[in-house]
Scaffold this active site. Structure first.
Site, PDB file in Angstrom:
ATOM      1  N   CYS A  68       5.385   7.439   3.985  1.00 28.17           N
ATOM      2  CA  CYS A  68       4.502   6.328   3.611  1.00 28.17           C
ATOM      3  C   CYS A  68       3.854   6.508   2.237  1.00 28.17           C
ATOM      4  O   CYS A  68       3.092   5.650   1.805  1.00 28.17           O
ATOM      5  CB  CYS A  68       3.430   6.123   4.676  1.00 28.17           C
ATOM      6  SG  CYS A  68       4.118   5.622   6.269  1.00 28.17           S
ATOM      7  N   HIS A  81      -1.959 -10.459  -0.817  1.00 26.46           N
ATOM      8  CA  HIS A  81      -0.982 -10.361  -1.902  1.00 26.46           C
ATOM      9  C   HIS A  81      -1.467  -9.450  -3.031  1.00 26.46           C
ATOM     10  O   HIS A  81      -1.303  -9.759  -4.212  1.00 26.46           O
ATOM     11  CB  HIS A  81      -0.590 -11.746  -2.419  1.00 26.46           C
ATOM     12  CG  HIS A  81       0.326 -12.456  -1.484  1.00 26.46           C
ATOM     13  ND1 HIS A  81      -0.144 -13.109  -0.381  1.00 26.46           N
ATOM     14  CD2 HIS A  81       1.668 -12.569  -1.465  1.00 26.46           C
ATOM     15  CE1 HIS A  81       0.883 -13.636   0.283  1.00 26.46           C
ATOM     16  NE2 HIS A  81       1.999 -13.315  -0.352  1.00 26.46           N
ATOM     17  N   HIS A 115       0.841  -1.191   0.000  1.00 32.73           N
ATOM     18  CA  HIS A 115       0.000   0.000   0.000  1.00 32.73           C
ATOM     19  C   HIS A 115       0.872   1.236   0.000  1.00 32.73           C
ATOM     20  O   HIS A 115       2.104   1.156   0.010  1.00 32.73           O
ATOM     21  CB  HIS A 115      -0.980  -0.004   1.184  1.00 32.73           C
ATOM     22  CG  HIS A 115      -0.394   0.408   2.486  1.00 32.73           C
ATOM     23  ND1 HIS A 115      -1.047   1.222   3.369  1.00 32.73           N
ATOM     24  CD2 HIS A 115       0.793   0.128   3.072  1.00 32.73           C
ATOM     25  CE1 HIS A 115      -0.309   1.418   4.452  1.00 32.73           C
ATOM     26  NE2 HIS A 115       0.808   0.758   4.288  1.00 32.73           N
ATOM     27  N   GLU A 145      -0.495  -3.592  11.534  1.00 31.22           N
ATOM     28  CA  GLU A 145       0.621  -3.569  10.584  1.00 31.22           C
ATOM     29  C   GLU A 145       1.832  -4.304  11.140  1.00 31.22           C
ATOM     30  O   GLU A 145       2.907  -4.241  10.573  1.00 31.22           O
ATOM     31  CB  GLU A 145       0.991  -2.129  10.244  1.00 31.22           C
ATOM     32  CG  GLU A 145      -0.085  -1.414   9.459  1.00 31.22           C
ATOM     33  CD  GLU A 145       0.332  -0.018   9.049  1.00 31.22           C
ATOM     34  OE1 GLU A 145       1.339   0.505   9.574  1.00 31.22           O
ATOM     35  OE2 GLU A 145      -0.358   0.555   8.198  1.00 31.22           O
ATOM     36  N   HIS A 172       3.183  -4.741   4.143  1.00 30.76           N
ATOM     37  CA  HIS A 172       3.094  -5.219   5.519  1.00 30.76           C
ATOM     38  C   HIS A 172       2.559  -6.639   5.537  1.00 30.76           C
ATOM     39  O   HIS A 172       1.847  -7.061   4.626  1.00 30.76           O
ATOM     40  CB  HIS A 172       2.112  -4.360   6.340  1.00 30.76           C
ATOM     41  CG  HIS A 172       2.496  -2.936   6.479  1.00 30.76           C
ATOM     42  ND1 HIS A 172       3.445  -2.496   7.365  1.00 30.76           N
ATOM     43  CD2 HIS A 172       2.046  -1.832   5.837  1.00 30.76           C
ATOM     44  CE1 HIS A 172       3.555  -1.189   7.265  1.00 30.76           C
ATOM     45  NE2 HIS A 172       2.717  -0.756   6.337  1.00 30.76           N
ATOM     46  N   HIS A 210       5.030   0.364  -0.294  1.00 29.07           N
ATOM     47  CA  HIS A 210       5.659  -0.538   0.673  1.00 29.07           C
ATOM     48  C   HIS A 210       4.627  -1.571   1.112  1.00 29.07           C
ATOM     49  O   HIS A 210       3.465  -1.486   0.738  1.00 29.07           O
ATOM     50  CB  HIS A 210       6.219   0.232   1.880  1.00 29.07           C
ATOM     51  CG  HIS A 210       5.175   0.921   2.701  1.00 29.07           C
ATOM     52  ND1 HIS A 210       4.556   2.103   2.297  1.00 29.07           N
ATOM     53  CD2 HIS A 210       4.624   0.603   3.901  1.00 29.07           C
ATOM     54  CE1 HIS A 210       3.687   2.474   3.223  1.00 29.07           C
ATOM     55  NE2 HIS A 210       3.698   1.578   4.212  1.00 29.07           N
TER      56      HIS A 210
END
Length: 159
Positions: free
Chosen positions: A26, A68, A18, A144, A32, A30
């Site tokens: 952010c 995914h 996201h 997260e 999580h 990246h």
């Protein structure tokens, strides 16, 4: 009475990428490994609050769609679907990505923060479970990482 399912221990987890366009760090793409924590509050009926299997199936049906994938905030109006190529063009902050549609999950949120994802997942799981006379609320946290999340509560009482 309160029932808790900790997804880090019960495999209620998913991995996703996201970005948060408005955040300086952010805003970069990246990912999580997310864990779901759910609390169900209510009164027992026939010796139980809710069947664990039913609850976990409801959670899995929501998070499996996100697993995914690139989570894109649908309310931010930054993604355009191209039907002829079956791709999304995602544009924000002078960035532009072209992503195959099969890799994208559009979330009904303004940002794909833990706060908004918790609300999104809680509402979807609540709708799958349905209103019940013995349940008061469900709280969902999309973490997260273990211990890093926000709870959102949905009223589960019948109108």
């Amino acid at each position: 009475m309160k029932l808790t399912v900790n997804g880090w221990y019960t495999n209620m987890r998913f991995s996703a990428a996201h970005f948060i366009p408005s955040h300086y760090k952010c805003s970069r793409l990246h990912g999580h490994d997310y864990g779901i924590i759910i609390n169900v509050d209510g009164e027992m009926q026939d010796g139980m609050l809710i069947d664990f299997i039913e609850l976990k199936n409801a959670i899995r049906s929501v998070i499996n769609e996100m697993d995914h994938k690139l989570l894109v905030p649908g309310k931010a109006n930054i993604a355009k679907y191209n039907e002829s190529t079956n791709e999304y063009e995602i544009s924000y902050n002078d960035k532009r990505m072209i992503i195959p549609a099969e890799y994208v999950y559009i979330c009904d949120v303004y940002n794909t923060t833990s706060e908004e994802l918790s609300r999104f997942v809680a509402e979807k799981v609540g709708a799958k479970i349905g209103k019940r006379k013995n349940l008061r609320s469900i709280e969902v946290s999309v973490e997260e990482g273990p211990g890093q999340g926000v709870f959102y509560s949905v009223d589960m009482r019948r109108d």
